[in-house]
Structures are given as structure tokens and as C-alpha cells.
Design an enzyme around this catalytic site. Structure first.
Site, PDB file in Angstrom:
ATOM      1  N   HIS A  17       0.842  -1.209   0.000  1.00 32.30           N
ATOM      2  CA  HIS A  17       0.000   0.000   0.000  1.00 32.30           C
ATOM      3  C   HIS A  17       0.876   1.258   0.000  1.00 32.30           C
ATOM      4  O   HIS A  17       0.617   2.208  -0.738  1.00 32.30           O
ATOM      5  CB  HIS A  17      -0.875   0.064   1.263  1.00 32.30           C
ATOM      6  CG  HIS A  17      -1.923  -1.006   1.378  1.00 32.30           C
ATOM      7  ND1 HIS A  17      -2.084  -1.766   2.509  1.00 32.30           N
ATOM      8  CD2 HIS A  17      -2.880  -1.412   0.510  1.00 32.30           C
ATOM      9  CE1 HIS A  17      -3.107  -2.601   2.339  1.00 32.30           C
ATOM     10  NE2 HIS A  17      -3.599  -2.421   1.137  1.00 32.30           N
ATOM     11  N   LYS A  41     -16.808  -6.382   8.185  1.00 27.64           N
ATOM     12  CA  LYS A  41     -15.731  -7.323   7.847  1.00 27.64           C
ATOM     13  C   LYS A  41     -14.939  -7.748   9.083  1.00 27.64           C
ATOM     14  O   LYS A  41     -13.935  -8.437   8.958  1.00 27.64           O
ATOM     15  CB  LYS A  41     -14.756  -6.645   6.865  1.00 27.64           C
ATOM     16  CG  LYS A  41     -15.100  -6.798   5.395  1.00 27.64           C
ATOM     17  CD  LYS A  41     -13.874  -6.372   4.572  1.00 27.64           C
ATOM     18  CE  LYS A  41     -14.077  -6.431   3.080  1.00 27.64           C
ATOM     19  NZ  LYS A  41     -12.877  -5.925   2.358  1.00 27.64           N
ATOM     20  N   ARG A  90      -1.963  -6.225  -8.128  1.00 29.59           N
ATOM     21  CA  ARG A  90      -0.755  -7.028  -7.935  1.00 29.59           C
ATOM     22  C   ARG A  90      -0.609  -8.073  -9.023  1.00 29.59           C
ATOM     23  O   ARG A  90       0.412  -8.188  -9.670  1.00 29.59           O
ATOM     24  CB  ARG A  90      -0.785  -7.716  -6.557  1.00 29.59           C
ATOM     25  CG  ARG A  90      -0.676  -6.744  -5.407  1.00 29.59           C
ATOM     26  CD  ARG A  90      -1.153  -7.355  -4.132  1.00 29.59           C
ATOM     27  NE  ARG A  90      -2.559  -7.722  -4.239  1.00 29.59           N
ATOM     28  CZ  ARG A  90      -3.329  -8.065  -3.222  1.00 29.59           C
ATOM     29  NH1 ARG A  90      -2.823  -8.133  -2.017  1.00 29.59           N
ATOM     30  NH2 ARG A  90      -4.598  -8.364  -3.396  1.00 29.59           N
ATOM     31  N   SER A 128      -2.899  -7.605   3.190  1.00 31.50           N
ATOM     32  CA  SER A 128      -3.144  -7.434   4.628  1.00 31.50           C
ATOM     33  C   SER A 128      -3.570  -8.765   5.246  1.00 31.50           C
ATOM     34  O   SER A 128      -3.173  -9.113   6.353  1.00 31.50           O
ATOM     35  CB  SER A 128      -4.255  -6.402   4.850  1.00 31.50           C
ATOM     36  OG  SER A 128      -3.897  -5.167   4.312  1.00 31.50           O
TER      37      SER A 128
HETATM   38  O1  PNS Z   1      -8.926  -2.825   0.401  1.00 30.28           O
HETATM   39  P1  PNS Z   1     -10.224  -3.333  -0.173  1.00 30.28           P
HETATM   40  O2  PNS Z   1     -11.036  -4.017   0.895  1.00 30.28           O
HETATM   41  O3  PNS Z   1     -10.019  -4.184  -1.403  1.00 30.28           O
HETATM   42  O4  PNS Z   1     -11.035  -2.010  -0.635  1.00 30.28           O
HETATM   43  C1  PNS Z   1     -12.324  -2.113  -1.181  1.00 30.28           C
HETATM   44  C2  PNS Z   1     -13.000  -0.736  -1.309  1.00 30.28           C
HETATM   45  C3  PNS Z   1     -12.982   0.002   0.011  1.00 30.28           C
HETATM   46  C4  PNS Z   1     -12.282   0.090  -2.357  1.00 30.28           C
HETATM   47  C5  PNS Z   1     -14.468  -1.000  -1.786  1.00 30.28           C
HETATM   48  O5  PNS Z   1     -15.033  -1.994  -0.990  1.00 30.28           O
HETATM   49  C6  PNS Z   1     -15.354   0.250  -1.715  1.00 30.28           C
HETATM   50  O6  PNS Z   1     -15.142   1.209  -2.400  1.00 30.28           O
HETATM   51  N1  PNS Z   1     -16.363   0.187  -0.832  1.00 30.28           N
HETATM   52  C7  PNS Z   1     -17.304   1.269  -0.624  1.00 30.28           C
HETATM   53  C8  PNS Z   1     -18.707   0.869  -1.055  1.00 30.28           C
HETATM   54  C9  PNS Z   1     -18.947   1.142  -2.528  1.00 30.28           C
HETATM   55  O7  PNS Z   1     -18.786   2.238  -3.021  1.00 30.28           O
HETATM   56  N2  PNS Z   1     -19.353   0.079  -3.269  1.00 30.28           N
HETATM   57  C10 PNS Z   1     -19.708   0.167  -4.671  1.00 30.28           C
HETATM   58  C11 PNS Z   1     -18.509   0.283  -5.577  1.00 30.28           C
HETATM   59  S1  PNS Z   1     -17.828  -1.250  -5.945  1.00 30.28           S
END
Ligand code: PNS
Length: 163
Positions: A17, A41, A90, A128
Site C-alpha cells: 500500500h 468485515k 498485484r 493485509s
Molecule cells: O482494500 P479493499 O477491501 O479491497 O477495498 C475495497 C474498497 C474500500 C475500495 C471498496 O469496498 C469500496 O469502495 N467500498 C465502498 C462501497 C462502494 O462504493 N461500493 C460500490 C462500488 S464497488
């Protein structure tokens, strides 16, 4: 002024990150690292702790701001007046999920563009989830997370070495 948002769970921040954050600051004047408040989560670290760790690890990067959000990413982006999302990819296995999210965000707001960035090769296997698992089982994650994160892992997670 170009502002981008780098959203994620960051539970916890890894060197992968941090590498993406560093690269992002070369492209954007402001990079808002946005921590998802995803209590569903059952994260290991609370939002405040995740934010504090990111802030400590990016203290030398004036372009970086640390935020948190709940609800839709596009709504957060509207509030902070940003239309670029940065995400790290990645391996090809990340691509499918990232493609779906990027297209969904574009569907929700046509102004949003997603930029995929590649981390340094040495971090392409770091996540993570694996960091927490390896640390919990007594493995060495010193090279995979910034020092403040390692300290927090030590304080938070009891190490269970199998026998
Ligand atoms: O690190 P992660 O868990 O892969 O990040 C995921 C994240 C936070 C980018 C994604 O879950 C997110 O944007 N969540 C907010 C809810 C949202 O907007 N959902 C619709 C778009 S996919």
C-alpha cells in the site's frame, strides 16, 4: 490541482500500500487515502487506529491526507471534490474484482476515472490478510509492513506457534 482518492480497508497498511501511495504522490498534487469503515468485515484494527497508522507512515509526504468513509465511494468522492480513484493491482487475479468495481463506480458517477497502479515487484504477493495470518502463526513480516504497523501487530495479536 489534481486530487485522487486511494480507497481501501488498510487492515493494516502494508508496504505494498505504502509503495502505491508513494507512486501516487508523483502523479497527483493531493492523494486522499480513504479508509473504509467496514465494521461488517470484523477488521483487526479500528478505523481510528488504521488512520493513525497510515498518518504516521506517510508523515513525510505532504501531499497525503488520511480520511475515512462509509457508504458509497462515489459519494465520498463528491464530498471531497475528487474524480480519480487509485487502486493497486498485484496480479491478474486482482483484475476481475477491480474491473467490476471500476465499472460500477463509473456507472454510479460518469465523472469517476479509475487508475490502476503496479506496486514494486517485491510486494506483488503481499496482502493485509496474509500479513495477519503469517504474523499470527509466528512468521516474520518485518519486510512486509512499515515499522509502526509491526509494533501494532505485536501489541494486538497473540502469536500462536503450531507444534
Ligand atoms: O482494500 P479493499 O477491501 O479491497 O477495498 C475495497 C474498497 C474500500 C475500495 C471498496 O469496498 C469500496 O469502495 N467500498 C465502498 C462501497 C462502494 O462504493 N461500493 C460500490 C462500488 S464497488
Amino acid at each position: 490541482m489534481h486530487t485522487a482518492v486511494y480507497p481501501g480497508s488498510f487492515d493494516p497498511l502494508t508496504n505494498g500500500h505504502l509503495d502505491i501511495i508513494r507512486r501516487g504522490t508523483r502523479l497527483f498534487d493531493r492523494l486522499l487515502v480513504a479508509v473504509l469503515e467496514n465494521e461488517g468485515k470484523s477488521p483487526l484494527f479500528g478505523v481510528a487506529e488504521r488512520k493513525e497508522l497510515i498518518a504516521r507512515c506517510t508523515a513525510g509526504m505532504p501531499a497525503v491526507e488520511v480520511h475515512s468513509f462509509s457508504g458509497l465511494l462515489v459519494d465520498f468522492m463528491k464530498r471531497v471534490d475528487a474524480n480519480v480513484v487509485v487502486r493497486g493491482i498485484r496480479a491478474i487475479s486482482d483484475y476481475e474484482y477491480e474491473l467490476q468495481m471500476a465499472l460500477m463506480n463509473r456507472e454510479l458517477s460518469s465523472k469517476i476515472e479509475t487508475i490502476f497502479m503496479l506496486p514494486a515487484v517485491e510486494y506483488t504477493y503481499v496482502s493485509s490478510r496474509l500479513v495477519k495470518e503469517v504474523f499470527r502463526l509466528g512468521g516474520d513480516v518485518t519486510k512486509l509492513v512499515p515499522p509502526p504497523v509491526l509494533e501494532s501487530l505485536k501489541a494486538r495479536l497473540p502469536v500462536t506457534v503450531g507444534g
